[in-house]
Each structure stands twice: as structure tokens, then as C-alpha cells.
Scaffold this active site. Structure first.
Site, PDB file in Angstrom:
ATOM      1  N   LYS A  95       0.811  -1.229   0.000  1.00 22.16           N
ATOM      2  CA  LYS A  95       0.000   0.000   0.000  1.00 22.16           C
ATOM      3  C   LYS A  95       0.844   1.279   0.000  1.00 22.16           C
ATOM      4  O   LYS A  95       0.423   2.302  -0.533  1.00 22.16           O
ATOM      5  CB  LYS A  95      -0.959   0.007   1.188  1.00 22.16           C
ATOM      6  N   GLU A 117     -10.582   6.732   4.601  1.00 23.00           N
ATOM      7  CA  GLU A 117     -11.165   5.811   5.568  1.00 23.00           C
ATOM      8  C   GLU A 117     -10.225   4.617   5.694  1.00 23.00           C
ATOM      9  O   GLU A 117      -9.385   4.382   4.818  1.00 23.00           O
ATOM     10  CB  GLU A 117     -12.547   5.332   5.104  1.00 23.00           C
ATOM     11  N   SER A 383       1.746  -9.765  -0.990  1.00 24.05           N
ATOM     12  CA  SER A 383       1.405  -8.343  -0.846  1.00 24.05           C
ATOM     13  C   SER A 383       1.761  -7.746   0.509  1.00 24.05           C
ATOM     14  O   SER A 383       1.978  -6.550   0.626  1.00 24.05           O
ATOM     15  CB  SER A 383      -0.086  -8.135  -1.134  1.00 24.05           C
TER      16      SER A 383
HETATM   17  C1  LIG Z   1      -5.100  -3.995   1.661  1.00 23.59           C
HETATM   18  C2  LIG Z   1      -4.378  -5.236   1.361  1.00 23.59           C
HETATM   19  C3  LIG Z   1      -4.746  -6.075   0.286  1.00 23.59           C
HETATM   20  C4  LIG Z   1      -5.958  -5.830  -0.566  1.00 23.59           C
HETATM   21  O1  LIG Z   1      -5.916  -4.690  -1.362  1.00 23.59           O
HETATM   22  P1  LIG Z   1      -5.750  -4.733  -2.949  1.00 23.59           P
HETATM   23  O2  LIG Z   1      -6.091  -3.362  -3.374  1.00 23.59           O
HETATM   24  O3  LIG Z   1      -6.697  -5.765  -3.484  1.00 23.59           O
HETATM   25  O4  LIG Z   1      -4.362  -5.101  -3.228  1.00 23.59           O
HETATM   26  C5  LIG Z   1      -3.985  -7.203   0.026  1.00 23.59           C
HETATM   27  N1  LIG Z   1      -2.915  -7.514   0.782  1.00 23.59           N
HETATM   28  C6  LIG Z   1      -2.519  -6.737   1.814  1.00 23.59           C
HETATM   29  C7  LIG Z   1      -1.326  -7.147   2.613  1.00 23.59           C
HETATM   30  C8  LIG Z   1      -3.239  -5.577   2.148  1.00 23.59           C
HETATM   31  O5  LIG Z   1      -2.845  -4.823   3.180  1.00 23.59           O
END
Ligand SMILES: *Cc1c(COP(=O)(O)O)cnc(C)c1O
Length: 405
Positions: A95, A117, A383
Site C-alpha cells: 500500500k 477511511e 502483498s
Molecule cells: C489492503 C491489502 C490487500 C488488498 O488490497 P488490494 O487493493 O486488493 O491489493 C492485500 N494484501 C494486503 C497485505 C493488504 O494490506
């Protein structure tokens, strides 16, 4: 940068990916959105802006994030599995990539304050981090119930100098936080910048957030080629709003040999209210200012959604994903809570990496995929890291995995 991260054909000038996307907002807000679009189109071609962002990616976030060859899983499943390590970024997830981009744009536009938010607090922490770095005020709206549940993230935001404003009506969770944030944004959309947390919302956000995230795939394409002499045969990413998935996919879009898989949360079951499997169960509609597949109740209101991963429980999905589903460029599937938790422990114990529960959905799907004959190599977008999830997982599932508390 090996390839310009701002170089992509879609959306069109009105913000459409095929029939999806666009901008469905009140006229007074459209004026502001047009200004943001114009400013964004200017900075995305500005070498100074690109240099500044690239420098922050490198020295603040710690990019490029490595690709790791998961050898134990590869041996166990009989095919080569790799991880793009977005979990190693500063703040622990992907993010920060788009929060920095949005914060820099807001600053260049002369805005004073970033607002957003947050549900579990991940977007709030990433944005508060970017605001501190860039030198902007930051208001984060959060449901009162979530503030108690996600206390450590509330503390982080406070330490970073952000204000956390509770949403006190209704169920006091994410939906109410969105309502409150939007209400306050409408009071002053000139000095405030609403930093959307995924590839969703009205144009230009689905494009802009994708562009900022696409550094992930640009790096991965080059790293993977260097490591193996080839492109990956499969890409796998979890899909909440869809930003980490498009971050990885975008650089490979024209590579026909590369199969792409988006993984949604099936939660406890595929019954209404028990999941957030938008692509599997949703219908086309308009919500939160854009057109896409979404989960709606009979009155056309956003349906209750649920996932063990709080970053995935969104009742719609980025419009580009809807387009990619229709043209069958990406295959969308789903993973149940229990399968994600299994993968959470499997990755931890096989490779020494604790994934975010969101990312564990991608891992779980990849391990299923790995069992298919002649599937080839698999690159998973990891992610985020799982530090935020450990207490929850052990409390709710620890017993099943031999952890006595
Ligand atoms: C917020 C988040 C997601 C989901 O958000 P996307 O916009 O679909 O990528 C996925 N993995 C992590 C670790 C997150 O913090």
C-alpha cells in the site's frame, strides 16, 4: 526505471476500461475530480516527479523488493514457486507504493490535508506514513468498533501525527467510516485530498493507483527474467479492491504466455453475506462512484461482506478487473478462510515467511495450481507480512496447528 510505470493504454479519456469505471459523482465534486485528473496527467509525464517518486521507492520503501525462490514449496509441489516480496516494504505491504504517489500529487496540487477511511487500519497507517514524510496533515476515518479491534494501528497512526476520527453511527465499521469520510470531504474538497486506498473509486483513481503500483510488475519482470532466463508461466495475486494484483499484472499484460490469476475471498461459504467473492457472485452496477461487478442486496445497496482477511472484504472490485474478467485475460478464482489459514501456516513453516492473511489467499491458490499437470513456474505477489495477524490467527486457529496458548 526499466520501463515507464506510467505507460499503459487503458483507460480511455473518460476513465473507462471497456464498459467499466467512469465517474458517477455529484457535479460539484466532478469539478474537483477533473482538476485531479488534469494534475495527474501532468505529473505522470514530469521527469522531476518520476525521479522524486523513484528515489522514495528506493530509499524510503526499500525497493526493489526481491523475488524469492521458495525451494521447499517447489520441491514439495514439483514445480518452481517464487514470491515477489512486497512484505519487505517499509510499513509491511504494497500500500505504501500508491500512498506515496497520492501524497506527492496532493502536495504538488497545494492540498493541505490527506484524508481516507480505513477498515483494519492498514491503509490508514500507510497514508499517515506518507503524510508525515511529505509534510501534509492527515485525518483517518475509522469505525469505532474497528478502532478497538485494531488498536495497535490506531496507536501507529497517532504516533505518525495523524488524527483518527471515529465513525460512531450504524455498525461502526468500514462502511460507516466511508460515509463519515465522504461527508467531511464534501465540506472541503479544495484543501483536502481524498486518497483512495485501491484501484477503485471515480476516475482517475483506478488508473492512478494502478500506475503507482505497477512498479511491482516492472521490477518482477526484469528480476524473474534475470533469475531464470524466462518469464513466469503464472502470476497469482489476491484481489480485494485489486491494487496489488494490477501492480504485478500490468507489466505482463502483453505477454501472452503469462497466465494471470486473481484470487478473491470465499470467506466461510459462497452464501450471501459470508464472503466477498465479487467476481464469482457479483452483478454489474454502480457503487462508490464507479461501474464494476459488485455484490448488492435486492435494494441495490452494497451487500454485507465478510472475509477472515479484513483487507479483502470489499463489496466491489476495481473496474479494470471487471474488464479483464470479461476479456478473459485474467482468471478469477476464490479461496475459503480455512484454506488461507492453512497456507498462512504452510508458508511460515516451509519457508520462514509469515504472510498477511490477504496474501495467504494468493499462496493457497498457487499451491492448488501447482498440483495441476505441466503448470510451469508460478510467481506469487506476497502483498504483505503477517505481523498484524499473528494474535488473531493464534487465538482463533492456533489449536488446530499445535499452538497452545
Ligand atoms: C489492503 C491489502 C490487500 C488488498 O488490497 P488490494 O487493493 O486488493 O491489493 C492485500 N494484501 C494486503 C497485505 C493488504 O494490506
Amino acid at each position: 526505471m526499466a520501463q515507464n510505470i506510467f505507460d499503459c493504454k487503458l483507460p480511455n479519456d473518460e476513465g473507462y476500461f471497456g464498459e467499466y469505471g467512469g465517474s458517477f459523482i455529484p457535479p460539484e465534486l466532478q469539478t474537483i475530480m477533473d482538476e485531479i485528473t488534469e494534475a495527474y496527467h501532468k505529473i505522470r509525464k514530469d521527469p522531476d516527479f518520476i525521479a522524486e517518486l523513484t528515489d522514495l521507492y528506493q530509499h524510503f520503501v526499500g525497493r526493489p523488493s526481491p523475488i524469492f525462490h521458495a525451494k521447499h514449496l517447489s520441491d514439495k509441489y514439483g514445480t518452481d514457486i517464487y514470491l515477489k516480496r512486497e512484505d519487505l516494504n517499509h510499513t509491511g505491504a504494497h500500500k505504501i507504493n500508491h500512498c506515496l504517489g497520492e501524497a506527492l500529487l496532493a502536495k504538488k496540487m497545494g492540498k493541505k490535508k490527506l484524508i481516507a477511511e480505513t477498515g483494519a487500519g492498514q491503509h490508514g497507517v500507510a497514508l499517515a506514513t506518507a503524510a508525515a514524510l511529505v509534510g501534509l496533515e492527515c485525518d483517518i476515518y475509522m469505525g469505532e468498533v474497528d478502532m478497538v479491534k485494531e488498536h495497535p494501528n490506531v496507536v501507529r497512526m497517532h504516533i505518525l501525527g495523524a488524527k483518527v476520527i471515529p465513525a460512531t453511527h450504524g455498525r461502526r465499521t468500514l462502511k460507516e467510516a466511508v460515509d463519515t469520510a465522504f461527508e467531511n470531504y464534501m465540506k472541503d474538497p479544495v484543501t483536502q485530498f481524498y486518497a483512495i486506498g485501491s484501484v477503485v473509486g471515480p476516475h482517475p483513481f483506478p488508473q492512478m493507483v494502478r500506475d503507482f503500483q505497477s512498479i511491482v510488475g516492472v521490477e518482477a519482470r526484469e528480476q524473474f527474467s534475470q533469475m531464470t532466463g524466462k518469464l513466469p508461466d503464472n502470476l497469482v495475486a489476491c484481489v480485494g479492491g485489486g491494487s496489488n494484483a494490477l501492480g504485478l499484472f500490468t507489466a505482463f499484460m502483453e505477454d501472452e504466455s503469462v497466465a494471470m490469476h486473481g484470487v478473491e475471498p470465499a470467506g466461510r461459504s459462497l452464501d450471501a453475506g459470508e464472503n466477498a467473492a465479487t467476481m464469482t457472485l457479483g452483478k454489474v452496477g454502480v457503487m462508490h462512484g464507479f461501474k464494476s461487478y459488485m455484490l448488492q442486496d435486492e435494494a441495490g445497496e452494497p451487500q454485507e461482506v465478510y472475509s477472515v482477511a479484513s483487507g479483502l472484504d470489499y463489496p466491489s472490485v476495481g473496474p479494470q478487473h471487471s474488464y479483464l474478467k470479461d476479456i478473459e485475460r485474467v482468471k478469477y478464482s476464490y479461496i475459503y478462510d480455512k484454506e488461507a489459514i492453512d497456507a498462512f501456516f504452510e508458508l511460515s513453516r516451509e519457508e520462514g515467511i509469515i504472510p498477511a492473511i490477504e496474501s495467504a489467499h494468493a499462496v493457497a491458490y498457487a499451491l492448488k495450481l501447482a498440483k495441476e499437470p505441466n503448470i510451469g513456474t508460478i510467481l506469487i505477489n506476497l502483498s504483505g507480512r503477517g505481523d498484524k495477524d499473528i494474535d488473531f490467527v493464534v487465538e482463533n486457529y492456533g489449536k488446530d496447528y499445535g499452538i497452545l496458548s
